[in-house]
Design an enzyme around this catalytic site. Sequence first.
Site, PDB file in Angstrom:
ATOM      1  N   PRO A  11       0.797  -1.222   0.000  1.00  0.00           N
ATOM      2  CA  PRO A  11       0.000   0.000   0.000  1.00  0.00           C
ATOM      3  C   PRO A  11       0.829   1.271   0.000  1.00  0.00           C
ATOM      4  CG  PRO A  11      -0.110  -1.090   2.141  1.00  0.00           C
ATOM      5  CD  PRO A  11       0.590  -2.024   1.205  1.00  0.00           C
ATOM      6  N   ASN A  12       0.292   2.238  -0.716  1.00  0.00           N
ATOM      7  CA  ASN A  12       0.817   3.601  -0.837  1.00  0.00           C
ATOM      8  C   ASN A  12       2.063   3.708  -1.697  1.00  0.00           C
ATOM      9  OD1 ASN A  12      -1.220   4.854   0.843  1.00  0.00           O
ATOM     10  ND2 ASN A  12      -0.221   3.826   2.558  1.00  0.00           N
ATOM     11  N   ARG A  19       4.791  11.065  -2.164  1.00  0.00           N
ATOM     12  CA  ARG A  19       4.492  10.960  -0.733  1.00  0.00           C
ATOM     13  C   ARG A  19       5.794  10.965   0.064  1.00  0.00           C
ATOM     14  NH1 ARG A  19       4.179   5.696   1.940  1.00  0.00           N
ATOM     15  NH2 ARG A  19       3.555   6.081   4.070  1.00  0.00           N
ATOM     16  N   TYR A  24      11.235   8.762   1.247  1.00  0.00           N
ATOM     17  CA  TYR A  24      11.218   7.746   0.193  1.00  0.00           C
ATOM     18  C   TYR A  24      11.890   8.175  -1.110  1.00  0.00           C
ATOM     19  CZ  TYR A  24       7.839   5.678   3.357  1.00  0.00           C
ATOM     20  OH  TYR A  24       7.221   5.148   4.458  1.00  0.00           O
ATOM     21  N   ASN A  75       8.070  -5.690  -1.281  1.00  0.00           N
ATOM     22  CA  ASN A  75       8.057  -4.543  -0.389  1.00  0.00           C
ATOM     23  C   ASN A  75       6.620  -4.447   0.113  1.00  0.00           C
ATOM     24  OD1 ASN A  75       7.913  -2.111   0.913  1.00  0.00           O
ATOM     25  ND2 ASN A  75       9.085  -0.981  -0.622  1.00  0.00           N
ATOM     26  N   ALA A  78       3.254  -1.010   4.619  1.00  0.00           N
ATOM     27  CA  ALA A  78       2.636  -1.080   5.945  1.00  0.00           C
ATOM     28  C   ALA A  78       2.156  -2.478   6.310  1.00  0.00           C
ATOM     29  CB  ALA A  78       1.486  -0.083   6.038  1.00  0.00           C
ATOM     30  N   HIS A  81       4.037  -4.880   8.929  1.00  0.00           N
ATOM     31  CA  HIS A  81       3.884  -4.831  10.373  1.00  0.00           C
ATOM     32  C   HIS A  81       2.546  -5.371  10.866  1.00  0.00           C
ATOM     33  CE1 HIS A  81       7.091  -2.127   9.346  1.00  0.00           C
ATOM     34  NE2 HIS A  81       6.231  -1.339   8.754  1.00  0.00           N
ATOM     35  N   GLU A  99      12.804  -9.508   1.139  1.00  0.00           N
ATOM     36  CA  GLU A  99      11.984  -8.390   1.624  1.00  0.00           C
ATOM     37  C   GLU A  99      12.774  -7.092   1.422  1.00  0.00           C
ATOM     38  OE1 GLU A  99      10.168  -6.927   5.948  1.00  0.00           O
ATOM     39  OE2 GLU A  99      11.091  -8.905   5.774  1.00  0.00           O
ATOM     40  N   HIS A 101      12.713  -2.737   1.836  1.00  0.00           N
ATOM     41  CA  HIS A 101      12.138  -1.485   2.348  1.00  0.00           C
ATOM     42  C   HIS A 101      13.016  -0.344   1.879  1.00  0.00           C
ATOM     43  CE1 HIS A 101       9.316  -3.648   4.790  1.00  0.00           C
ATOM     44  NE2 HIS A 101      10.303  -4.429   5.160  1.00  0.00           N
ATOM     45  N   ILE A 102      12.396   0.669   1.321  1.00  0.00           N
ATOM     46  CA  ILE A 102      13.133   1.816   0.790  1.00  0.00           C
ATOM     47  C   ILE A 102      13.798   2.591   1.925  1.00  0.00           C
ATOM     48  CG2 ILE A 102      12.877   4.011  -0.436  1.00  0.00           C
ATOM     49  CD1 ILE A 102      10.539   2.586  -2.003  1.00  0.00           C
ATOM     50  N   SER A 103      13.057   2.809   2.995  1.00  0.00           N
ATOM     51  CA  SER A 103      13.607   3.542   4.138  1.00  0.00           C
ATOM     52  C   SER A 103      14.219   2.556   5.142  1.00  0.00           C
ATOM     53  CB  SER A 103      12.506   4.358   4.833  1.00  0.00           C
ATOM     54  OG  SER A 103      11.582   3.499   5.485  1.00  0.00           O
ATOM     55  N   ARG A 108      12.899   4.484  12.302  1.00  0.00           N
ATOM     56  CA  ARG A 108      11.582   5.123  12.293  1.00  0.00           C
ATOM     57  C   ARG A 108      10.776   4.723  13.526  1.00  0.00           C
ATOM     58  NH1 ARG A 108       9.001   4.696   6.663  1.00  0.00           N
ATOM     59  NH2 ARG A 108       7.766   6.384   7.542  1.00  0.00           N
ATOM     60  N   ARG A 112       7.278   0.121  13.387  1.00  0.00           N
ATOM     61  CA  ARG A 112       7.866  -0.317  12.113  1.00  0.00           C
ATOM     62  C   ARG A 112       9.044  -1.276  12.312  1.00  0.00           C
ATOM     63  NH1 ARG A 112       5.502   2.824   8.106  1.00  0.00           N
ATOM     64  NH2 ARG A 112       4.834   4.878   8.819  1.00  0.00           N
TER      65      ARG A 112
END
Length: 148
Positions: A11-12, A19, A24, A75, A78, A81, A99, A101-103, A108, A112
């Site tokens: 999502p997103n 965003r 990101y 990826n 959200a 988690h 897996e 994750h960009i960040s 964070r 997360r």
Amino acid sequence: MSRLVYVLNGPNLNLLGKRQPHIYGSETLADVEAACRMLAAELNLEIRFHQSNREYEIIDWIHEARETAGGLVINPAAFTHTSVAILDALNTVEAPVIEVHISNVHKREAFRHHSYVSLRADGVIAGLGTQGYLLALRRVAQLIDTKA
């Protein structure tokens, strides 16, 4: 062994580049897909690149991948988690799962820091920006070659 790799995005991520660019970056998901396709051609991989804000669609793609793919890059955003359902689907996949994750999720919010997906993933790449997708594809290609 199949050289098909699914690249799944949660999502997103359709808003990538728009965003929170301070977290990101400014690349769009279309940019990521183009880079993945270019590298996949170099690595002699075929990719199926998907994004959804709907958990069930991601699960359906994982079910497809378990039948045909030599590897999976995910990826989950959200859903990382929150989704035991995605973990359960990934647990049916025998091919390598990476897996991404960009960040750097560990820098964070505390929520997360936990990943259900990591319980199945063969590797986790976090905090390397969109380059993480390319590193994941390289690793999956290496694992496919090793199994062949």
